[in-house]
Design an enzyme around this catalytic site. Structure first.
Site, short mmCIF file in Angstrom:
data_model
loop_
_atom_site.label_atom_id
_atom_site.label_comp_id
_atom_site.label_asym_id
_atom_site.label_seq_id
_atom_site.Cartn_x
_atom_site.Cartn_y
_atom_site.Cartn_z
NE ARG A 338 -3.23 -0.24 3.19
CZ ARG A 338 -3.45 -0.09 4.50
NH1 ARG A 338 -2.97 -0.96 5.39
NH2 ARG A 338 -4.12 0.95 4.94
CD GLU A 429 -6.11 27.65 -11.06
OE1 GLU A 429 -6.41 27.59 -12.26
OE2 GLU A 429 -6.05 28.70 -10.42
CG ASP A 431 -14.60 18.78 -11.67
OD1 ASP A 431 -14.80 18.40 -10.50
OD2 ASP A 431 -14.79 18.06 -12.67
C1 LIG Z 1 -2.36 23.83 6.20
C2 LIG Z 1 -1.22 23.65 5.29
C3 LIG Z 1 -0.87 22.26 5.19
C4 LIG Z 1 -0.42 21.77 4.09
C5 LIG Z 1 -0.25 22.51 2.77
C6 LIG Z 1 0.08 21.48 1.77
C7 LIG Z 1 -0.10 21.58 0.53
C8 LIG Z 1 -0.69 22.77 -0.12
C9 LIG Z 1 -1.13 22.32 -1.45
C10 LIG Z 1 -1.63 23.06 -2.33
C11 LIG Z 1 -1.84 24.53 -2.23
C12 LIG Z 1 -1.08 25.15 -3.36
C13 LIG Z 1 -1.53 25.97 -4.24
C14 LIG Z 1 -2.89 26.46 -4.24
C15 LIG Z 1 -3.16 26.95 -5.59
C16 LIG Z 1 -4.32 27.30 -6.01
C17 LIG Z 1 -5.55 27.31 -5.25
C18 LIG Z 1 -6.06 28.64 -5.19
C19 LIG Z 1 -6.74 29.21 -6.18
C20 LIG Z 1 -7.58 28.59 -7.11
C21 LIG Z 1 -7.99 29.36 -8.14
C22 LIG Z 1 -9.00 28.94 -9.12
O1 LIG Z 1 -9.62 27.92 -9.00
S1 LIG Z 1 -9.23 30.04 -10.41
C23 LIG Z 1 -10.57 29.41 -11.33
C24 LIG Z 1 -10.19 28.21 -12.12
N1 LIG Z 1 -11.24 27.86 -13.02
C25 LIG Z 1 -11.13 26.90 -13.89
O2 LIG Z 1 -10.14 26.22 -13.96
C26 LIG Z 1 -12.27 26.74 -14.85
C27 LIG Z 1 -12.16 25.51 -15.67
N2 LIG Z 1 -12.76 25.70 -16.97
C28 LIG Z 1 -12.02 25.98 -18.07
O3 LIG Z 1 -10.81 26.07 -18.03
C29 LIG Z 1 -12.78 26.14 -19.37
O4 LIG Z 1 -14.03 26.61 -19.19
C30 LIG Z 1 -12.83 24.81 -20.13
C31 LIG Z 1 -11.43 24.46 -20.56
C32 LIG Z 1 -13.38 23.68 -19.29
C33 LIG Z 1 -13.75 24.95 -21.35
O5 LIG Z 1 -13.45 26.14 -22.01
P1 LIG Z 1 -14.29 26.67 -23.27
O6 LIG Z 1 -13.71 27.94 -23.79
O7 LIG Z 1 -15.73 26.63 -22.99
O8 LIG Z 1 -13.95 25.63 -24.21
P2 LIG Z 1 -14.01 24.53 -25.15
O9 LIG Z 1 -15.07 24.79 -26.17
O10 LIG Z 1 -14.05 23.26 -24.40
O11 LIG Z 1 -12.62 24.79 -25.78
C34 LIG Z 1 -12.34 25.71 -26.81
C35 LIG Z 1 -10.94 25.43 -27.27
O12 LIG Z 1 -10.04 26.00 -26.33
C36 LIG Z 1 -9.13 25.04 -25.88
N3 LIG Z 1 -8.74 25.38 -24.52
C37 LIG Z 1 -9.50 25.37 -23.43
N4 LIG Z 1 -8.79 25.77 -22.37
C38 LIG Z 1 -7.57 26.08 -22.83
C39 LIG Z 1 -6.39 26.56 -22.20
N5 LIG Z 1 -6.34 26.78 -20.88
N6 LIG Z 1 -5.31 26.76 -22.95
C40 LIG Z 1 -5.33 26.50 -24.29
N7 LIG Z 1 -6.42 26.04 -24.94
C41 LIG Z 1 -7.52 25.83 -24.21
C42 LIG Z 1 -9.88 23.74 -25.97
O13 LIG Z 1 -9.01 22.65 -26.00
C43 LIG Z 1 -10.61 23.94 -27.28
O14 LIG Z 1 -9.72 23.69 -28.32
P3 LIG Z 1 -10.23 23.10 -29.68
O15 LIG Z 1 -8.99 22.97 -30.51
O16 LIG Z 1 -10.83 21.76 -29.36
O17 LIG Z 1 -11.23 24.05 -30.22
C1 LIG Z 2 -10.48 26.00 -2.12
C2 LIG Z 2 -10.92 26.65 -3.39
C3 LIG Z 2 -10.27 27.78 -3.83
C4 LIG Z 2 -10.71 28.44 -4.97
N1 LIG Z 2 -10.09 29.60 -5.35
C5 LIG Z 2 -10.57 30.28 -6.43
C6 LIG Z 2 -9.99 31.53 -6.80
O1 LIG Z 2 -9.04 32.03 -6.19
N2 LIG Z 2 -10.52 32.19 -7.86
C7 LIG Z 2 -11.56 31.69 -8.59
O2 LIG Z 2 -11.98 32.35 -9.53
N3 LIG Z 2 -12.10 30.50 -8.27
C8 LIG Z 2 -11.64 29.78 -7.21
N4 LIG Z 2 -12.19 28.57 -6.88
C9 LIG Z 2 -13.29 28.04 -7.69
C10 LIG Z 2 -12.90 26.83 -8.49
O3 LIG Z 2 -12.05 27.17 -9.54
C11 LIG Z 2 -14.15 26.12 -9.01
O4 LIG Z 2 -14.87 25.66 -7.89
C12 LIG Z 2 -13.78 24.99 -9.92
O5 LIG Z 2 -13.30 25.47 -11.15
C13 LIG Z 2 -14.93 24.00 -10.15
O6 LIG Z 2 -16.03 24.66 -10.68
P1 LIG Z 2 -17.50 24.51 -10.06
O7 LIG Z 2 -17.40 24.82 -8.63
O8 LIG Z 2 -18.35 25.31 -10.93
O9 LIG Z 2 -17.85 22.99 -10.19
P2 LIG Z 2 -19.00 22.39 -11.11
O10 LIG Z 2 -18.60 22.54 -12.53
O11 LIG Z 2 -20.31 22.89 -10.70
O12 LIG Z 2 -18.85 20.85 -10.73
C14 LIG Z 2 -19.87 20.08 -10.07
C15 LIG Z 2 -19.83 18.65 -10.64
O13 LIG Z 2 -20.24 18.67 -12.00
C16 LIG Z 2 -19.32 17.96 -12.79
N5 LIG Z 2 -19.27 18.59 -14.13
C17 LIG Z 2 -19.26 19.91 -14.43
N6 LIG Z 2 -19.19 20.09 -15.76
C18 LIG Z 2 -19.17 18.87 -16.33
C19 LIG Z 2 -19.10 18.39 -17.66
N7 LIG Z 2 -19.01 19.23 -18.70
N8 LIG Z 2 -19.10 17.07 -17.88
C20 LIG Z 2 -19.15 16.22 -16.84
N9 LIG Z 2 -19.20 16.61 -15.55
C21 LIG Z 2 -19.23 17.92 -15.29
C22 LIG Z 2 -18.00 18.07 -12.05
O14 LIG Z 2 -17.15 16.98 -12.39
C23 LIG Z 2 -18.46 18.01 -10.60
O15 LIG Z 2 -18.59 16.66 -10.25
C24 LIG Z 2 -11.78 27.91 -5.73
C25 LIG Z 2 -12.41 26.73 -5.30
C26 LIG Z 2 -11.99 26.11 -4.16
C27 LIG Z 2 -12.70 24.86 -3.71
#
Ligand SMILES: CC/C=C\C/C=C\C/C=C\C/C=C\C/C=C\C/C=C\C=C\C(=O)SCCNC(=O)CCNC(=O)[C@H](O)C(C)(C)COP(=O)(O)OP(=O)(O)OC[C@H]1O[C@@H](n2cnc3c(N)ncnc32)[C@H](O)[C@@H]1OP(=O)(O)O
Ligand SMILES: Cc1cc2nc3c(=O)[nH]c(=O)nc-3n(C[C@H](O)[C@H](O)[C@H](O)COP(=O)(O)OP(=O)(O)OC[C@H]3O[C@@H](n4cnc5c(N)ncnc54)[C@H](O)[C@@H]3O)c2cc1C
Length: 669
Positions: A338, A429, A431
């Site tokens: 494991r 960043e 799902d």
């Molecule tokens: C207590 C302490 C103890 C211990 C600590 C220990 C460890 C700590 C550990 C970790 C902490 C460390 C770091 C923390 C870091 C971060 C956390 C904090 C912040 C978090 C921030 C966020 O979450 S910000 C929000 C993030 N949101 C998302 O990620 C949204 C996700 N969705 C998308 O990206 C897009 O909507 C999608 C890609 C799903 C769809 O995009 P859409 O435009 O609708 O696209 P499609 O039609 O599907 O695609 C169109 C074409 O574009 C291409 N594509 C899509 N994305 C990209 C891209 N990024 N770059 C280039 N191209 C892209 C896609 O492939 C399609 O291409 P085609 O050729 O097919 O057309």
């Molecule tokens: C601790 C934490 C820190 C964050 N920090 C930031 C930040 O600094 N800035 C910021 O902008 N955002 C931040 N976020 C937001 C984060 O980026 C979003 O929560 C994340 O991108 C997931 O999106 P959602 O919450 O809309 O999930 P949803 O998309 O609503 O997901 C819900 C469920 O639906 C499923 N699902 C959704 N779409 C599909 C699909 N097309 N096909 C199949 N299944 C699907 C997913 O797999 C999941 O099981 C943070 C989130 C957390 C938890």
């Protein structure tokens, strides 16, 4: 140098003496260079020796106390960075070892990169120096209450008003409230806000804008802005140090030049102009952060594994019938089967993270030269590796907790907090499922292009070998044959390609591509995972081709690489069998070889986790102490709990005493 900041006696000395390799040289292989070992060690010790950075009571603090403690640590860290004139590399490491999520992570990790990546030179000149001096604090406000994964579905609007040369930022609905951004709730003065750009009556989709949120004089929200924290999160301590926030705009006006205009612009007249660059560059900050998250996965996983390995060497259960010493739980084959794959995974993620950083830098250089050809590959690799490594790491931390038995459930083991802080990495960043579907799209596109004779490159180059890979049969005859890298690579390539081709064929039978993709999405996820696992295995093998110095280091890494690959083969045996890549007999031989490899790792296990070079402060685990002096530490830790501040608990007089002194009233008693 050993990473001791614990006691005098080394209870793990016997374990360390059995290692067959040079631990200091392994530290270099793990960290990447002698310089990296030195600077990591220096920053980790700087933090460990500073009382402000203590974290042993963190899980006992209330949310307010924890947040204030985070503000204090962030300010103190900044003070030390300035006083000691630390380089950017040193400052980043210092923050890493402070090990408390907070607004600074988003300020440096997303706000600054978003401006650098999407701002014009002029905008960078204006905003970046202020951010670098902490004259402003920024966050990344993309996700909304109603939309996170679907970025194109965001509802916040930024409407250009040509009369005043301003954008009007507005939250038209409840679901358009910004929700989740870290640092937004209480700390940030500014945000990069993602909103739909509307000008001349037309919606041009999502763009980034710099918006000031709070007064730089008294930190109060600016007019039209509603701000707050979204509430407590999973676990004690953990990610509750972060002020994830909610934000609403009521027709907030910002100057036109606060739209990030590197990719597209709005002119003084309100004309929308899109530069000649792919619109996906808008997602560049996410690609950057996903790449760093892969490196973080190896950090979090190696921490958990370090704790579980050291404790498993100390913990004894059963074994002797004749009253002799009991058996170290690390000697149980089940414990090894494991734990050792997780140890191997930590090394695998470390090396693939190193490679991904290189890929990212390479792609960035190409983008500068207006070569956008590698962007899809960069997106698929960062999305896929982020997804696979964070999911596996979250599961692995929980497995390490179980591997530590009951004591693993105590906060003082460090594992509950590590798990609680780490699991959201599967969601933020992007799902993990949503991201794997992006990888699957990329794979389906690559497969469809094979028919037209287009040769795939980069991580999909193996698909070009389709004639061979679709029909090859593994030549493995003995367990030892599985030590041949070519034998492993061949079956991983064949599995990934056959799964992708199967999906593509099944999709093509559907009424439409979109319907087929949706119907087949569970299979597509598995196909994407197979492709990403192939990348990780391949990059581990490539690492072994590099110049690795130090007695026995390469041999240990070879063992770990084989364990990682054969463990995956064993875990996903169904894939390998159903695609006809191997026979059941070959699957059994792989398992036999795994058992032999575990036996070789056993005497080296403690030294292999020592090579991570973690201080006791960073591990913050009584079970993972460098000196192995676990029991006195566990015992002492228990007495620090606030419940033990008094012998008689609060509430005794009101609730326990009356109960104990009550007169019996029930006749049947
Ligand atoms: C207590 C302490 C103890 C211990 C600590 C220990 C460890 C700590 C550990 C970790 C902490 C460390 C770091 C923390 C870091 C971060 C956390 C904090 C912040 C978090 C921030 C966020 O979450 S910000 C929000 C993030 N949101 C998302 O990620 C949204 C996700 N969705 C998308 O990206 C897009 O909507 C999608 C890609 C799903 C769809 O995009 P859409 O435009 O609708 O696209 P499609 O039609 O599907 O695609 C169109 C074409 O574009 C291409 N594509 C899509 N994305 C990209 C891209 N990024 N770059 C280039 N191209 C892209 C896609 O492939 C399609 O291409 P085609 O050729 O097919 O057309
Ligand atoms: C601790 C934490 C820190 C964050 N920090 C930031 C930040 O600094 N800035 C910021 O902008 N955002 C931040 N976020 C937001 C984060 O980026 C979003 O929560 C994340 O991108 C997931 O999106 P959602 O919450 O809309 O999930 P949803 O998309 O609503 O997901 C819900 C469920 O639906 C499923 N699902 C959704 N779409 C599909 C699909 N097309 N096909 C199949 N299944 C699907 C997913 O797999 C999941 O099981 C943070 C989130 C957390 C938890």
């Amino acid at each position: 140098m050993a990473a001791v900041d614990g006691g005098e006696v080394d209870h793990l000395a016997g374990e360390r003496a059995t290692a067959h390799f040079d631990v200091d040289a392994m530290k270099v292989a793990w960290a990447g260079s002698r310089h990296a070992v030195e600077v990591n060690d220096r920053m980790a010790r700087l933090v460990a020796s500073d009382p402000v950075f203590r974290k042993d009571t963190r899980t006992m603090l209330s949310r307010k106390e924890l947040f204030k403690d985070t503000l204090k640590k962030a300010a103190h860290a900044w003070k030390r960075i300035v006083e000691l004139r630390l380089t950017e590399e040193e400052a980043n490491l210092l923050r890493l070892y402070v090990d408390q999520p907070g607004y600074v992570d988003l300020h440096w990790g997303m706000f600054v990169p978003a401006i650098k990546g999407q701002g014009t030179e002029e905008q960078q000149k204006k905003w970046v120096p202020m951010a670098y001096k902490f004259q402003i604090i920024g966050c990344y406000a993309q996700t909304e209450l109603g939309h996170g994964s679907n970025v194109q579905g965001l509802e916040t609007t930024a409407t250009f008003d040509p009369n005043t040369d301003e954008f009007v930022v507005h939250s038209p609905t409840l679901t358009s409230s910004k929700w989740w951004p870290g640092g937004l709730g209480k700390a940030s003065t500014h945000a990069v806000v993602y909103a739909r750009l509307i000008t001349q009556g037309k919606d041009y989709g999502i763009h980034g804008f710099i918006v000031q949120l709070r007064s730089l004089d008294d930190h109060s929200p600016l007019p039209g802005i509603t701000l707050g924290d979204i509430g407590g999160k999973f676990g004690s301590g953990a990610y509750n140090s972060m002020d994830n926030g909610v934000l609403r705009f009521d027709h907030v006006r910002i100057p036109r030049d606060q739209m990030l205009m590197r990719l597209s612009q709005v002119t003084r007249e309100g004309k929308y102009v899109h530069s000649d660059v792919p619109k996906q560059l808008l997602y560049g900050t996410m690609v950057y952060v996903r790449q760093t998250i892969v490196a973080d996965a190896s950090k979090a996983l190696s921490r958990a594994v370090c704790i579980a390995v050291r404790y498993s060497a100390i913990r004894k259960q059963f074994g002797s019938q004749a009253g002799g010493p009991e058996t170290q739980v690390l000697n149980y084959k089940t414990q090894q089967s494991r734990l050792f794959p997780l140890l191997a995974s930590a090394y695998a993620y470390r090396f693939v993270g190193e490679w991904l950083k290189w890929l990212y830098t390479d792609v960035m250089q190409k983008l500068e030269a207006k070569d956008y050809s590698t962007l899809p590959e960069a997106h698929a690799c960062t999305a896929g590796l982020k997804s696979v490594t964070t999911s596996a790491t979250a599961d692995a931390i929980e497995e390490c907790r179980k591997l530590c038995g009951g004591h693993g459930y105590l906060n003082s083991s460090g594992l509950p907090e590590l798990f609680a802080v780490y699991v959201p990495a599967c969601t933020y960043e992007g799902d993990n499922v949503v991201l794997l579907l992006q990888v699957a799209r990329f794979l389906m596109k690559t497969v469809s292009q094979l028919a037209s004779g287009k040769q795939p490159v980069g991580t999909t180059a193996y698909m070009g070998n389709i004639q061979y890979l679709m029909q090859c049969k593994s030549a493995v005859n003995t367990a030892g044959d599985w030590l041949n890298p070519a034998a492993i690579k061949e079956v991983f390539e064949a599995r990934a390609l056959r799964m992708a081709v199967n999906c593509a064929q099944n999709i093509s039978k559907a009424p439409s591509q979109e319907e087929g993709f949706s119907e087949l999405s569970p299979d597509l996820l598995e196909s994407a995972v197979a492709h990403v696992q192939l990348i990780i295995v391949t990059k581990f093998f490539e690492k072994l081709q590099q110049d690795i110095i130090g007695h026995g280091v390469k041999e240990q890494l070879q063992n770990l690489c084989n364990i990682y690959a054969l463990f995956l083969l064993h875990k996903h045996l169904g894939d390998f069998l159903s695609t006809g890549c191997i026979t059941p007999k070959q699957g059994a031989l792989a398992n036999e070889q795994l058992g032999r490899l575990y036996a070789q790792v056993r005497p080296n296990a403690v030294a292999l986790v020592d090579a991570f070079d973690y201080t006791d402060h960073y591990l913050s685990s009584v079970l993972g102490r460098y000196d192995g002096d676990v029991y006195p530490a566990l015992y002492a830790e228990a007495w620090k709990d606030p419940l033990n501040e008094t012998v008689i608990p609060d509430g005794y007089q009101e609730h326990l005493r009356p109960l104990l002194k009550q007169q019996l009233k029930f006749s049947r008693l």
